[in-house]
Design an enzyme around this catalytic site. Sequence first.
Site, PDB file in Angstrom:
ATOM      1  N   GLY A 175       0.835  -1.201   0.000  1.00 36.67           N
ATOM      2  CA  GLY A 175       0.000   0.000   0.000  1.00 36.67           C
ATOM      3  C   GLY A 175       0.863   1.241   0.000  1.00 36.67           C
ATOM      4  O   GLY A 175       2.024   1.225  -0.416  1.00 36.67           O
ATOM      5  N   GLY A 176       0.298   2.315   0.532  1.00 34.95           N
ATOM      6  CA  GLY A 176       1.033   3.580   0.566  1.00 34.95           C
ATOM      7  C   GLY A 176       2.315   3.492   1.355  1.00 34.95           C
ATOM      8  O   GLY A 176       3.212   4.326   1.200  1.00 34.95           O
ATOM      9  N   GLY A 410      24.967  13.158 -28.766  1.00 34.62           N
ATOM     10  CA  GLY A 410      24.515  13.837 -27.551  1.00 34.62           C
ATOM     11  C   GLY A 410      25.081  13.184 -26.310  1.00 34.62           C
ATOM     12  O   GLY A 410      25.311  13.842 -25.290  1.00 34.62           O
ATOM     13  N   ALA A 411      25.335  11.882 -26.416  1.00 35.12           N
ATOM     14  CA  ALA A 411      25.855  11.164 -25.253  1.00 35.12           C
ATOM     15  C   ALA A 411      27.235  11.705 -24.861  1.00 35.12           C
ATOM     16  O   ALA A 411      27.605  11.675 -23.686  1.00 35.12           O
ATOM     17  CB  ALA A 411      25.921   9.675 -25.547  1.00 35.12           C
TER      18      ALA A 411
END
Length: 520
Positions: A175-176, A410-411
Amino acid sequence: MENNREIERKIELLNKKKDEAQQGGGKDRIEAQHKRGKLTARERLDLLLDKGSFTEMDMLAHHHSTSFGLDKTVVLGDGVVTGYGNVNSKSIFTFSQDFTVLGGSLAEQHGRKIVKIMEMALKNGMPVIGINDSGGARVQEGVISLGAYADIFLQNTLASGVIPQISLIMGPCAGGAVYSPAITDFVIMVKDTSYMFVTGPKVVKTVTHEDLTPEELGGASIHSTKSGVAHFVAENDLEAIDIVKNLLEYIPSNNAESAPFKETADPIDRESPDLNYIVPANPNQPYDIKNVIKEVADDGEFLEVHQDYAENIVVGFIHLGGMSIGVVANQPMILAGVLDNEASRKAARFIRFCDAFNIPLLTFEDVPGFMPGREQEWGGIIANGAKLLYAYCEATVPKITVITRKAYGGAYDVMSSKHIRGDFNFAWPTAEIAVMGAKGAIEIIFKKQVDEADNKVDKMIELEDEYNERFANPYIAASYGYIDDIFEPTFTRQRLIDSFNLLKNKVDNNPPKKHGNIPL
Ligand code: HXC
């Protein structure tokens, strides 16, 4: 005499209460815990902390609820052991949830105890180590339990980047409740006995009709390979605790401290002749970058983080001449070391941790570029790649890059280049720094020549050779000062230690702001 007896009675009562608190949920539940292959909350703390160093807090706290018969199950400590102590002489605060008490469920007092130690840790600049083993929000205490969780989430967030927070998952975390560990810096899960999910198998079956075991839905193997939620996986509780001890050797107690120094007998000027030959002549042939990392590290020791997740990038800690260093390295063995969505996110988070805690960054670069394709584009490679770029750009710790082979496109910019505040940018003679590889480049800039050639294949080979000769090397970048030096790989360790030593007192700042807006 009467006075002494009265005092003794009071001391007896205190001891009785403390003894009662130590028993947790009692003998049968402790046995059940052991049968599941799990240790108890206190046994775990005994293993974690230096002998005799633990001081418990709020041992006598308990819930005050009468809902759903809860008044008949009042257990001192309220299902969590909290306090402070030393791990290998380093002071820490810790909590350890006790599954033998109401399934370790969290409610008002249990939550308040955790918040208390977190607030103290934050004020005193000490790490928090949380041991999670809990059925989640205590159902009987209703919204108060939910509130108690939210109080913890807030503390996790306020402490983030100020003190290290490490989560051990040693049982259910559902859960949370999962969001507390998720905010912390490192999550360590234990194989077969721990699981984490926002929604359990039963609800999943109802909603999506998927039939999954807790292990399949959120066991250690899933979170260490597919979701990346777990940074480490341990075979058992003991091994998980050893990982914490190891991790603490590399990280400071808070963001105002320097990263810890570890003495070594490993010579600073140790040469690595094998590194001269590690990069294969054929650019399409892989080699294991982990061998490079271990070769340069003090005593060959490398604590890898996220070992089984996005293996095309490797991150983790080493010591170099005693200094604690965070390493980020493309891994040519997996997908040729390409940057994809997962690898970008994994490295970005690691870089931000190191930067927050004054741990210098070492980058080994051998990257053909970002992964092309629909899956990657739809998966957000623009935003994810930007996270990595942003993380490197904003990092002000000492940053050293060694380009071992490919640095394309870009790398090249992203992987801690000179342009984004790399302090030292080095290359081995085997480095290839260019906008793209020869094949792609020829197709773009020499398409016409190839099309018009009598023998297209021969022309391609000729142009590729020419391109490689001109561009697939580190010398053009060096001629512009984008690369500070090119050296023989055998000297890598010494060059790195000398350079990081030089950067010891580096001061660099970002413009004042509330916070940046990293492309999440
Ligand atoms: C109260 C709980 C409890 C809970 C377990 N127990 N979880 N009591 N509140 N959340 C109690 C059980 O009643 C039982 O008590 C004892 O702990 C041991 O549990 P068992 O079920 O016997 O153990 P096991 O078979 O190992 O199963 C463990 C379990 C299961 C899978 C964790 O107990 C379970 O499913 N619990 C509920 C999980 C859950 O849905 N929690 C809420 C999640 S939502 P007795 O006296 O019978 O031995 C959540 C929201 C957080 O946490 C919100 C944050 C925003």
